[in-house]
Motif scaffolding. Structure first.
Motif, PDB file in Angstrom:
ATOM      1  N   VAL A   1      15.644   3.946 -17.283  1.00  0.00           N
ATOM      2  CA  VAL A   1      14.646   2.598 -17.209  1.00  0.00           C
ATOM      3  C   VAL A   1      14.355   2.125 -16.118  1.00  0.00           C
ATOM      4  CG1 VAL A   1      15.265   0.264 -17.863  1.00  0.00           C
ATOM      5  CG2 VAL A   1      16.364   2.016 -19.337  1.00  0.00           C
TER       6      VAL A   1
ATOM      7  N   ILE B   1      15.650   4.115  -6.970  1.00  0.00           N
ATOM      8  CA  ILE B   1      15.529   3.108  -6.310  1.00  0.00           C
ATOM      9  C   ILE B   1      15.744   3.401  -4.853  1.00  0.00           C
ATOM     10  CG2 ILE B   1      16.123   0.422  -6.089  1.00  0.00           C
ATOM     11  CD1 ILE B   1      17.155   0.537  -8.880  1.00  0.00           C
ATOM     12  N   SER B   2      17.017   3.845  -4.598  1.00  0.00           N
ATOM     13  CA  SER B   2      17.367   3.974  -3.080  1.00  0.00           C
ATOM     14  C   SER B   2      16.418   5.038  -2.512  1.00  0.00           C
ATOM     15  CB  SER B   2      18.751   4.249  -3.110  1.00  0.00           C
ATOM     16  OG  SER B   2      19.595   3.239  -3.404  1.00  0.00           O
TER      17      SER B   2
ATOM     18  N   VAL C   1      16.023  11.586  -5.457  1.00  0.00           N
ATOM     19  CA  VAL C   1      17.120  10.661  -5.598  1.00  0.00           C
ATOM     20  C   VAL C   1      17.621  10.675  -3.738  1.00  0.00           C
ATOM     21  CG1 VAL C   1      19.559  11.162  -6.001  1.00  0.00           C
ATOM     22  CG2 VAL C   1      18.090  11.350  -7.534  1.00  0.00           C
ATOM     23  N   ALA C   2      18.082   9.239  -3.337  1.00  0.00           N
ATOM     24  CA  ALA C   2      18.546   9.051  -2.287  1.00  0.00           C
ATOM     25  C   ALA C   2      19.423  10.109  -1.557  1.00  0.00           C
ATOM     26  CB  ALA C   2      18.871   7.689  -1.991  1.00  0.00           C
TER      27      ALA C   2
ATOM     28  N   GLY D   1      22.657   1.064  -7.725  1.00  0.00           N
ATOM     29  CA  GLY D   1      21.850   0.140  -8.252  1.00  0.00           C
ATOM     30  C   GLY D   1      21.850   0.161  -9.838  1.00  0.00           C
TER      31      GLY D   1
ATOM     32  N   GLY E   1      20.702  -5.044  -9.447  1.00  0.00           N
ATOM     33  CA  GLY E   1      20.762  -3.547  -9.458  1.00  0.00           C
ATOM     34  C   GLY E   1      19.581  -2.998  -8.438  1.00  0.00           C
ATOM     35  N   VAL E   2      18.386  -3.776  -8.625  1.00  0.00           N
ATOM     36  CA  VAL E   2      17.469  -3.391  -7.707  1.00  0.00           C
ATOM     37  C   VAL E   2      17.443  -3.740  -6.250  1.00  0.00           C
ATOM     38  CG1 VAL E   2      14.745  -4.101  -6.978  1.00  0.00           C
ATOM     39  CG2 VAL E   2      15.447  -3.955  -9.365  1.00  0.00           C
TER      40      VAL E   2
ATOM     41  N   VAL F   1       9.218  -1.539  -5.530  1.00  0.00           N
ATOM     42  CA  VAL F   1      10.620  -0.997  -6.068  1.00  0.00           C
ATOM     43  C   VAL F   1      11.177  -1.388  -7.425  1.00  0.00           C
ATOM     44  CG1 VAL F   1      11.580  -0.417  -3.779  1.00  0.00           C
ATOM     45  CG2 VAL F   1      11.885  -2.727  -4.659  1.00  0.00           C
ATOM     46  N   ASP F   2      10.718  -2.706  -7.967  1.00  0.00           N
ATOM     47  CA  ASP F   2      11.370  -2.978  -9.109  1.00  0.00           C
ATOM     48  C   ASP F   2      10.771  -2.295 -10.110  1.00  0.00           C
ATOM     49  OD1 ASP F   2       9.080  -4.198  -9.095  1.00  0.00           O
ATOM     50  OD2 ASP F   2       9.508  -6.311  -9.120  1.00  0.00           O
ATOM     51  N   ALA F   3       9.574  -1.482 -10.024  1.00  0.00           N
ATOM     52  CA  ALA F   3       9.090  -0.739 -10.943  1.00  0.00           C
ATOM     53  C   ALA F   3       9.167   0.755 -11.189  1.00  0.00           C
ATOM     54  CB  ALA F   3       7.538  -1.040 -10.983  1.00  0.00           C
ATOM     55  N   VAL F   4      10.227   1.130  -9.975  1.00  0.00           N
ATOM     56  CA  VAL F   4      10.529   2.685 -10.064  1.00  0.00           C
ATOM     57  C   VAL F   4      11.447   2.832 -11.045  1.00  0.00           C
ATOM     58  CG1 VAL F   4      12.060   4.020  -8.571  1.00  0.00           C
ATOM     59  CG2 VAL F   4      10.037   2.579  -7.505  1.00  0.00           C
ATOM     60  N   ILE F   5      12.037   3.884 -11.448  1.00  0.00           N
ATOM     61  CA  ILE F   5      12.775   4.532 -12.610  1.00  0.00           C
ATOM     62  C   ILE F   5      14.256   4.336 -11.757  1.00  0.00           C
ATOM     63  CG2 ILE F   5      14.001   6.397 -13.895  1.00  0.00           C
ATOM     64  CD1 ILE F   5      11.170   5.664 -14.979  1.00  0.00           C
ATOM     65  N   ALA F   6      15.088   3.735 -12.464  1.00  0.00           N
ATOM     66  CA  ALA F   6      16.255   3.040 -11.962  1.00  0.00           C
ATOM     67  C   ALA F   6      17.116   4.093 -10.995  1.00  0.00           C
ATOM     68  CB  ALA F   6      17.385   2.796 -13.137  1.00  0.00           C
ATOM     69  N   ASP F   7      17.094   5.454 -11.386  1.00  0.00           N
ATOM     70  CA  ASP F   7      17.649   6.510 -10.589  1.00  0.00           C
ATOM     71  C   ASP F   7      17.255   6.603  -9.190  1.00  0.00           C
ATOM     72  OD1 ASP F   7      20.045   7.490 -11.724  1.00  0.00           O
ATOM     73  OD2 ASP F   7      19.035   9.413 -12.452  1.00  0.00           O
TER      74      ASP F   7
ATOM     75  N   GLY G   1      20.240  -1.396  -4.773  1.00  0.00           N
ATOM     76  CA  GLY G   1      19.513   0.004  -4.654  1.00  0.00           C
ATOM     77  C   GLY G   1      18.699   0.191  -3.218  1.00  0.00           C
TER      78      GLY G   1
END
Lengths: 335, 335
Positions: free
Chosen positions: B194, A199-200, A132-133, B231, A231-232, A191-197, A235
C-alpha cells in the motif's frame, strides 16, 4: 526522481487565494534565485511578487522548468491551464507539478512532452524503484526533523538549519521528502507516496553515504504519535539513521491535525520515543533541540513558552521564524 | 481487492521444488475444502497431494479461480504458463496471482480476460484506494499478531487462533495482510504494498467495526524492530487498534531476517514497545501470549524454551504447530 532544472517559472494558474499557492511561496521564500517569474491566469488571486511573464517571455528569459506549485480547484485541471503548459513544452521547457493528479497523465501534455523531448515530473508520485533498506550504517552525519504532530514546520527548520550551517562554513545539504521541499532542493522523494515496504529504503537512497563531516538535513514527515501517518515517520527515522533529531511542535495546538480526539504528546514523550526507535539503526542518536511555531503567541508569551520547553527537555528551544536556529546549530556542533 | 471466488485450481506451473510452491501449500493446509485440484506442467517438482487436473477438467469440476501460488523462475512468466492460464480465462475461470509481476499486465491474458468477462487479481498489488486512517475507535475486538522479526509464523498463529476460537463457538474472522493469507481468506490487503500514507487506513478498512463480542484475528507483518519494514508494522498496529497482541518469535534465530548485523530483540522489549505504540489508538491494548517456532529444537528443548518465555513475560507461550494455541485462547478469553 530526476533533478528539476532551474531556473523556474512559477505557474499560479487561477489560484483563488494566496493559500492555494502555499507551495509556490515556499519555493520563492527559500530559493528566490531559482524563480525568474510567475505566470498568472485571469482571476488569479495569488501573487509571489515576482515579475509576471507570458510563457513566451519565460522561454526567452531562459526558464528551464515550469513549476506547478498551486492547489487547483476540485483536483481537476481546467483547459485554461493546459494550453499554456502545452505551449511551455513546445518552447522547450520541462514541467514539474505538485498536484495530486498527475500532469503526465493529461493526454495533450503527455503528447506534447513526447513530441518535444521534454520531461514532466509529478513530484508527489515517485516513479523510480527503491531497494528495501539495508540498515547498514553509512558515513556522514544526518539530522532529521521530527515532531509532536504533522505541519509543525519540519521543512522550514531543516532549511533554516542548512542555511545557518552553510553560513558557518559547515558542509550541509537539505534533503527533501515532500513536494515543496523537492521544488526547493530540485530533487528528493515524497516518502509518504512510496510503497510501504520501501519507506526506509527510499530514505537510505535520499541521504546516502557522505563525508564524515558533512550534514544531511532531512525533512521529516508526520509524527510517531499521529494515528494516521506514524508508519511513514518510523520508516523515515530508521532510514535516516539519524545522528541528531530536532523536535518540532506548535504552541497551543488544540489536538493532533485531522484527529479531534487525539491530543498532542508532550515534548518529553516525543523525544523519548524517537530516540528509542531511532537507536535501532543508529545507537548514537541524540536530541539536538526544540523548534516551535509560536505565531499564535505574543513575543513575551513565545519567550515564556520556549523557556518552559528548555526547562522540560534540557535542550535549546527556538521559534525558527522569529528567532532563527543559531542556538540549535551551536548545540549540535558541540554534541 | 474484491473477493476471490472458491473453489480453486492450484496452479503450480513448473515449480522447481516444493519451496517454490510455499504459498500454494499454505492455502491447501488451511483451506483444503477450497482446493479442488492442482495443475502442473512438465518438470514441475512440487506436489500438493491434490488431484492433477487439466484446465478443461478444472472448468468442468466447477473451479471458479485459478490460483497462481508459486514463485516463478527469475520473475518472468514463460509462454508455458500463459497458454494454460489463457485457456482458463476462456473457459470462464478467474485468475488470482501472488507473483510480484502482475499477471494482469501480460497482454495475452489481459485481452483474454476482457474478451471473456473474467477477472485477474494480483494480490500483491492493491488496486483499490484507501482513506487515510481516522483513528476513531470502532466496536468489535481485534487481535494482532506481532513479532520479534519477520517470518516467525504470524499468519499461522492468526489462523490457528481463528480455528480454535471457532471450535469454541466464539465469533472470529481471520483478516489477511499478505498474499498467502489473502488466498486463504479469499479477501484482504497486502499492507506492505500500500502507499505509505494509507497503511493504517487500509487496516481500518480491512478490519472494520463489528459486533462487540466478535474477534478479528489480524495477520501481522514485519516487526517494530526490523530496520527495513518497521514502518509497515507500526501502521498496522495503529490501524488495527488492537485489543490484544500475540507475540511471535523463532527459537535460536541468529539475527534479524536479511540483516546480519541486527540481533533479535528480547520478548520483553518487543512486548513493551508494541504496547506502548499500540496504546495510541487503543489505550486498553494488552499482551495475550507468546508463540514460537521451535522446529529447530527437540521436544524437550522446545518445552524448556517455552517455559523460559513464560517466566520472562508472565504470558502463556506455545509453539502453535507442535502444541496448538488453546492456552492462548484460554488466556485471551479471561482478559
Amino acid at each position: 526522481m530526476s533533478a528539476i532544472e532551474a531556473p523556474y517559472l512559477m505557474f499560479l494558474g487561477d489560484a483563488p487565494d494566496q493559500l492555494a499557492a502555499k507551495t509556490a511561496f515556499g519555493v520563492k521564500f527559500w530559493r528566490p534565485e531559482k524563480c525568474l517569474g510567475q505566470f498568472r491566469l485571469p482571476g488569479c488571486k495569488a501573487d509571489l511578487g515576482l515579475p509576471d511573464m507570458t510563457i513566451e517571455e519565460a522561454a526567452k528569459a531562459g526558464v528551464k522548468t515550469i513549476i506547478v506549485g498551486v492547489a487547483n480547484r476540485g483536483g481537476v485541471m481546467g483547459q485554461s491551464w493546459i494550453d499554456p503548459l502545452k505551449k511551455g513544452l513546445e518552447l522547450g521547457m520541462d514541467i514539474s507539478s505538485g498536484l495530486h493528479k498527475k500532469v503526465a497523465d493529461v493526454p495533450a501534455l503527455k503528447e506534447a512532452a513526447a513530441a518535444n523531448g521534454r520531461k514532466i515530473t509529478d513530484v508527489r508520485h515517485p516513479t523510480r524503484d527503491f531497494d528495501v533498506a539495508s540498515g547498514v550504517k553509512r558515513p556522514g552525519k544526518r539530522l532529521l526533523t521530527v515532531g509532536t504532530d504533522c505541519s509543525v514546520g519540519k521543512m522550514f527548520t531543516s532549511l533554516a538549519l542548512e542555511a545557518e550551517m552553510k553560513k558557518r562554513g559547515m558542509k550541509a545539504d537539505f534533503r527533501a521528502t515532500g513536494q515543496t521541499g523537492i521544488f526547493i532542493a530540485g530533487d528528493g522523494v515524497s516518502v509518504d507516496a512510496v510503497i510501504a515496504d520501501f519507506i526506509s529504503g527510499a530514505v537510505e537512497w535520499l541521504a546516502p553515504a557522505h563525508d564524515p563531516d558533512h550534514w544531511d538535513l532531512i525533512e521529516g514527515q508526520g509524527s510517531l504519535y499521529h494515528a494516521s501517518y506514524a508508519g511513514v515517520s518510523l520508516g523515515l527515522l530508521h532510514g535516516a539513521q539519524a545522528d541528531v533529531i530536532v523536535i518540532g511542535t506548535e504552541a497551543n495546538r488544540p489536538h493532533m491535525r485531522g484527529l479531534p480526539t487525539y491530543k498532542l504528546p508532550s515534548l518529553k514523550e516525543t523525544i523519548e520515543l524517537n530516540l528509542r526507535c531511532g537507536s535501532l539503526t543508529n545507537p548514537a542518536i541524540k536530541a539536538g533541540g526544540i523548534t516551535a511555531n509560536t505565531s499564535m503567541l505574543s513575543e513575551a508569551e513565545a519567550q515564556d513558552f520556549l523557556k518552559r520547553a528548555e526547562d522540560e527537555t534540557g535542550l535549546p528551544a527556538t521559534d525558527p521564524v522569529r528567532f532563527g536556529v543559531g542556538k540549535i546549530v551551536d548545540f549540535v556542533a558541540r554534541l
